[in-house]
Design a protein around this motif. Sequence first.
Motif, PDB file in Angstrom:
ATOM      1  N   LEU A 110       0.826  -1.210   0.000  1.00  0.00           N
ATOM      2  CA  LEU A 110       0.000   0.000   0.000  1.00  0.00           C
ATOM      3  C   LEU A 110       0.863   1.263   0.000  1.00  0.00           C
ATOM      4  O   LEU A 110       0.548   2.248  -0.688  1.00  0.00           O
ATOM      5  CB  LEU A 110      -0.925   0.001   1.217  1.00  0.00           C
ATOM      6  CG  LEU A 110      -2.027  -1.065   1.256  1.00  0.00           C
ATOM      7  CD1 LEU A 110      -2.779  -1.005   2.574  1.00  0.00           C
ATOM      8  CD2 LEU A 110      -2.985  -0.914   0.087  1.00  0.00           C
ATOM      9  N   ARG A 111       1.946   1.237   0.755  1.00  0.00           N
ATOM     10  CA  ARG A 111       2.835   2.412   0.788  1.00  0.00           C
ATOM     11  C   ARG A 111       3.446   2.673  -0.583  1.00  0.00           C
ATOM     12  O   ARG A 111       3.587   3.826  -1.006  1.00  0.00           O
ATOM     13  CB  ARG A 111       3.928   2.223   1.841  1.00  0.00           C
ATOM     14  CG  ARG A 111       3.423   2.287   3.274  1.00  0.00           C
ATOM     15  CD  ARG A 111       4.557   2.408   4.268  1.00  0.00           C
ATOM     16  NE  ARG A 111       5.474   1.279   4.218  1.00  0.00           N
ATOM     17  CZ  ARG A 111       5.287   0.137   4.872  1.00  0.00           C
ATOM     18  NH1 ARG A 111       4.184  -0.030   5.609  1.00  0.00           N
ATOM     19  NH2 ARG A 111       6.160  -0.851   4.800  1.00  0.00           N
ATOM     20  N   ALA A 112       3.802   1.625  -1.276  1.00  0.00           N
ATOM     21  CA  ALA A 112       4.385   1.769  -2.617  1.00  0.00           C
ATOM     22  C   ALA A 112       3.380   2.346  -3.604  1.00  0.00           C
ATOM     23  O   ALA A 112       3.750   3.023  -4.576  1.00  0.00           O
ATOM     24  CB  ALA A 112       4.898   0.418  -3.112  1.00  0.00           C
ATOM     25  N   ALA A 113       2.087   2.113  -3.346  1.00  0.00           N
ATOM     26  CA  ALA A 113       1.040   2.597  -4.244  1.00  0.00           C
ATOM     27  C   ALA A 113       0.524   3.979  -3.866  1.00  0.00           C
ATOM     28  O   ALA A 113      -0.318   4.549  -4.566  1.00  0.00           O
ATOM     29  CB  ALA A 113      -0.126   1.608  -4.258  1.00  0.00           C
ATOM     30  N   ASP A 114       1.011   4.522  -2.754  1.00  0.00           N
ATOM     31  CA  ASP A 114       0.636   5.872  -2.304  1.00  0.00           C
ATOM     32  C   ASP A 114      -0.877   6.015  -2.169  1.00  0.00           C
ATOM     33  O   ASP A 114      -1.512   6.889  -2.780  1.00  0.00           O
ATOM     34  CB  ASP A 114       1.180   6.925  -3.280  1.00  0.00           C
ATOM     35  CG  ASP A 114       1.120   8.338  -2.689  1.00  0.00           C
ATOM     36  OD1 ASP A 114       1.143   8.451  -1.446  1.00  0.00           O
ATOM     37  OD2 ASP A 114       1.026   9.301  -3.468  1.00  0.00           O
ATOM     38  N   VAL A 115      -1.479   5.148  -1.350  1.00  0.00           N
ATOM     39  CA  VAL A 115      -2.932   5.134  -1.177  1.00  0.00           C
ATOM     40  C   VAL A 115      -3.386   6.228  -0.213  1.00  0.00           C
ATOM     41  O   VAL A 115      -2.580   6.810   0.511  1.00  0.00           O
ATOM     42  CB  VAL A 115      -3.405   3.757  -0.667  1.00  0.00           C
ATOM     43  CG1 VAL A 115      -3.110   2.672  -1.692  1.00  0.00           C
ATOM     44  CG2 VAL A 115      -2.750   3.430   0.673  1.00  0.00           C
ATOM     45  N   GLU A 116      -4.687   6.454  -0.186  1.00  0.00           N
ATOM     46  CA  GLU A 116      -5.279   7.490   0.664  1.00  0.00           C
ATOM     47  C   GLU A 116      -6.286   6.858   1.630  1.00  0.00           C
ATOM     48  O   GLU A 116      -7.120   6.045   1.231  1.00  0.00           O
ATOM     49  CB  GLU A 116      -5.992   8.533  -0.204  1.00  0.00           C
ATOM     50  CG  GLU A 116      -6.731   9.594   0.583  1.00  0.00           C
ATOM     51  CD  GLU A 116      -7.609  10.481  -0.290  1.00  0.00           C
ATOM     52  OE1 GLU A 116      -8.216  11.422   0.257  1.00  0.00           O
ATOM     53  OE2 GLU A 116      -7.704  10.209  -1.507  1.00  0.00           O
ATOM     54  N   ILE A 117      -6.199   7.231   2.911  1.00  0.00           N
ATOM     55  CA  ILE A 117      -7.175   6.775   3.912  1.00  0.00           C
ATOM     56  C   ILE A 117      -8.427   7.645   3.783  1.00  0.00           C
ATOM     57  O   ILE A 117      -8.339   8.872   3.804  1.00  0.00           O
ATOM     58  CB  ILE A 117      -6.608   6.888   5.331  1.00  0.00           C
ATOM     59  CG1 ILE A 117      -5.373   5.992   5.498  1.00  0.00           C
ATOM     60  CG2 ILE A 117      -7.674   6.521   6.370  1.00  0.00           C
ATOM     61  CD1 ILE A 117      -4.628   6.215   6.791  1.00  0.00           C
ATOM     62  N   ARG A 118      -9.591   6.997   3.671  1.00  0.00           N
ATOM     63  CA  ARG A 118     -10.855   7.711   3.561  1.00  0.00           C
ATOM     64  C   ARG A 118     -11.802   7.230   4.679  1.00  0.00           C
ATOM     65  O   ARG A 118     -12.537   6.272   4.520  1.00  0.00           O
ATOM     66  CB  ARG A 118     -11.512   7.480   2.195  1.00  0.00           C
ATOM     67  CG  ARG A 118     -10.734   8.071   1.029  1.00  0.00           C
ATOM     68  CD  ARG A 118     -11.463   7.835  -0.295  1.00  0.00           C
ATOM     69  NE  ARG A 118     -12.794   8.455  -0.302  1.00  0.00           N
ATOM     70  CZ  ARG A 118     -13.942   7.782  -0.242  1.00  0.00           C
ATOM     71  NH1 ARG A 118     -13.942   6.447  -0.157  1.00  0.00           N
ATOM     72  NH2 ARG A 118     -15.096   8.413  -0.256  1.00  0.00           N
ATOM     73  N   TYR A 119     -11.760   7.912   5.811  1.00  0.00           N
ATOM     74  CA  TYR A 119     -12.583   7.493   6.941  1.00  0.00           C
ATOM     75  C   TYR A 119     -14.077   7.606   6.634  1.00  0.00           C
ATOM     76  O   TYR A 119     -14.886   6.867   7.189  1.00  0.00           O
ATOM     77  CB  TYR A 119     -12.255   8.330   8.174  1.00  0.00           C
ATOM     78  CG  TYR A 119     -10.878   8.056   8.744  1.00  0.00           C
ATOM     79  CD1 TYR A 119     -10.570   6.828   9.319  1.00  0.00           C
ATOM     80  CD2 TYR A 119      -9.884   9.030   8.696  1.00  0.00           C
ATOM     81  CE1 TYR A 119      -9.321   6.565   9.846  1.00  0.00           C
ATOM     82  CE2 TYR A 119      -8.619   8.782   9.223  1.00  0.00           C
ATOM     83  CZ  TYR A 119      -8.341   7.547   9.794  1.00  0.00           C
ATOM     84  OH  TYR A 119      -7.091   7.296  10.303  1.00  0.00           O
TER      85      TYR A 119
END
Length: 373
Positions: free
Chosen positions: A123-132
Amino acid sequence: MISTVLFDVDGVLLSEEHYFDASALTVWELLLSENYLGLAPNQYRVDVAFSEIKLIRGEVFQHDQVLSFLKSRGLNANWDMIYLTFSCQLIELLAQLDDKEKTAKWLSAPIDRGVLQEIGQALRAADVEIRYEAFLENFKDTPETKQCLMKHLDLLADEKLGVETSIFREKGALWSVCEHVSQEWYVGDEHVLQSTGRESVQTGKKGFLADEKTLAPAEEIAGLFRGLLDAGVKIGIGTGRPQLETIQPFQHLDWLQFFDENTVITADDVLAAQKTNPERGSLSKPHPFTYVMALNGRDKGESASLKAQLPYEGAGEVLVVGDSLADLIAAREIGCQFAAVLTGLSGEKARADFEKHEADYILSDVMELKRLF
């Protein structure tokens, strides 16, 4: 005539605010800490000020809308709330990864801490975004209630990831990870081994256990217990709290003297019964087991409570005092009367729900019980 009163604890006798704080911190840690997904390890720490906890809780639970939603669907256990919230975030993050082969592999076997770290690296390699905010988006239109909410996670995985799985509907390895992190936050380093049987993964947490807040002056609640006993009314406890988190504050507040230990039923009793009777599924509220065992007494054994015929004989003379629909549903199945108190998460806003479900009594707080006797 009421001959027995069974009390829930959180939202009735003790404030559940710190439980919700610990729940929010758990989801936050699972997402950010390098011990788990590690999406922002530089932002994670254990020495979090109360002002920061408020901000984290507001973000994770969307200013408590997530908690209110889950409570309204009959879910009462904080561990389940944490699991649902984090699992939904995990599915959302995996959808951003867009790697069906890896995702299918991860969702085909138990998700333990090692698997979370492996997922986190991708996930870090894909630069994901947390969406609460995704939780309410994904759940608000579903008809599911109680434990069926977990099955909805599997449907989300199929819908968003294109992966058929049944990994989320069971309380497996991932649920256990959520539970342990939660206990680290709530009971702190000093008690986590006693509470969970496992050492802390992340040390340095002081815990909330020594900072319990009563929902009326402690001495007034003690007077209520004493008055009920003097009137010949039996009293007991049916709580989703573990035993440590029930007995320790009751001892500190000098309330334990009023109760027979056989009628103080906690999450530990429920989990023990689930382990020996796995075919029965979840026995936590709104399942009536907790309150039935409080009526029977622990010394009669879990089997007697599991086999008890419902409605329970003499249940019309039993009053359950709770703050949630889960308590009301359990009481109705047993055949008990139910007194709703408005000191839970939703406060006065809960009145409409309790009126809709025809609670026998609706009280501003537990001390209003006095007028019933």
